[in-house]
Write a protein that holds these residues in place. Structure first.
Motif, PDB file in Angstrom:
ATOM      1  N   GLY A   7      78.963  55.839  50.062  1.00 43.34           N
ATOM      2  CA  GLY A   7      79.986  56.018  49.007  1.00 43.34           C
ATOM      3  C   GLY A   7      81.136  54.721  49.314  1.00 43.34           C
ATOM      4  N   GLU A  10      87.953  54.920  50.587  1.00 42.86           N
ATOM      5  CA  GLU A  10      88.875  54.951  49.826  1.00 42.86           C
ATOM      6  C   GLU A  10      90.304  54.684  51.066  1.00 42.86           C
ATOM      7  N   GLU A  20      84.586  58.111  49.447  1.00 41.58           N
ATOM      8  CA  GLU A  20      84.332  58.820  48.133  1.00 41.58           C
ATOM      9  C   GLU A  20      82.776  58.755  47.862  1.00 41.58           C
ATOM     10  N   GLY A  23      82.347  61.585  43.656  1.00 42.85           N
ATOM     11  CA  GLY A  23      83.425  62.408  43.206  1.00 42.85           C
ATOM     12  C   GLY A  23      84.074  63.037  44.283  1.00 42.85           C
ATOM     13  N   VAL A  24      83.702  63.265  45.410  1.00 37.16           N
ATOM     14  CA  VAL A  24      84.153  63.942  46.470  1.00 37.16           C
ATOM     15  C   VAL A  24      84.606  63.113  47.623  1.00 37.16           C
ATOM     16  N   GLY A  25      85.772  63.172  48.076  1.00 40.77           N
ATOM     17  CA  GLY A  25      86.233  62.463  49.248  1.00 40.77           C
ATOM     18  C   GLY A  25      85.977  63.126  50.513  1.00 40.77           C
ATOM     19  N   TYR A  26      85.095  62.498  51.436  1.00 38.61           N
ATOM     20  CA  TYR A  26      84.748  63.067  52.778  1.00 38.61           C
ATOM     21  C   TYR A  26      85.653  62.529  53.915  1.00 38.61           C
TER      22      TYR A  26
END
Length: 195
Positions: A7, A10, A20, A23-26
């Protein structure tokens, strides 16, 4: 549970990265080696290790499978947790860890913060047959210098890893006098061996 995450980056610090994906921030804890390899990339694929403890669920990210394999081998040794394994992989590359284990250099391994001689010896005894194969001919040579970056970034990285600001600044000033052109990564690696 998770094999890898691909991804957009960020946020990136020497100790962690937020990636990201869909749509999910890890939030992934990373070693200094992975931080250096990410460099200025805006997208990344990180191999993961998901650790579930009584008090937390922690996701670790690695730029290569080899680094993750070494991490998993290290945490398999009793007395070595995720943070200690990450500290080892911040001080040495995966290849250097293999060489250190293969050649039985417990004195080099114990320079990592939080690692005593007994634990270093235990790592070598337990992992020599697993990760030391093929590296016996090589010897670890400490890193000496590199091209420059900022003092404040190195201080921030080391304080995030749990070192006190005063001790960190003192160690980094000494290192900068010896290696004035050292990069952030080199400053942190060299400081990890002193603190």
């Amino acid at each position: 549970m998770y094999e890898y995450i691909t991804g957009r980056i960020e946020t990136l610090t020497p100790a962690s990265v937020v990636v990201e994906a869909a749509g999910v921030g890890y939030f992934l804890n990373i070693s200094l080696q992975t931080f250096s390899q990410i460099g200025s990339r805006t997208e990344v694929k990180l191999y993961t290790h998901f650790a579930v403890r009584e008090d937390a669920q922690v996701l670790y990210g690695f730029f290569s499978r080899a680094e993750r394999d070494i991490f998993r081998s290290l945490i398999g040794v009793s007395g070595v947790g995720g943070n200690t394994a990450r500290m080892i992989l911040s001080s040495f590359t995966a290849e250097e860890v293999c060489t250190i284990v293969a050649t039985g250099q417990a004195d080099v391994l114990k320079t990592v913060k939080g690692l005593g001689l007994k634990t270093a010896q235990k790592i070598i005894v337990e992992l020599r047959d697993k990760i030391g194969a093929g590296s016996a001919a090589a010897t670890y040579v400490p890193v000496q210098g590199a091209a420059g970056e900022t003092f404040s970034e190195a201080v921030a990285a080391l304080t995030m890893l749990g070192f006190t600001r005063q001790a960190t600044e003192k160690a980094l000033r000494a290192i900068q006098q010896e290696s004035p052109a050292a990069s952030v990564e080199e400053l942190v690696r060299l400081a990890l061996k002193r603190l």
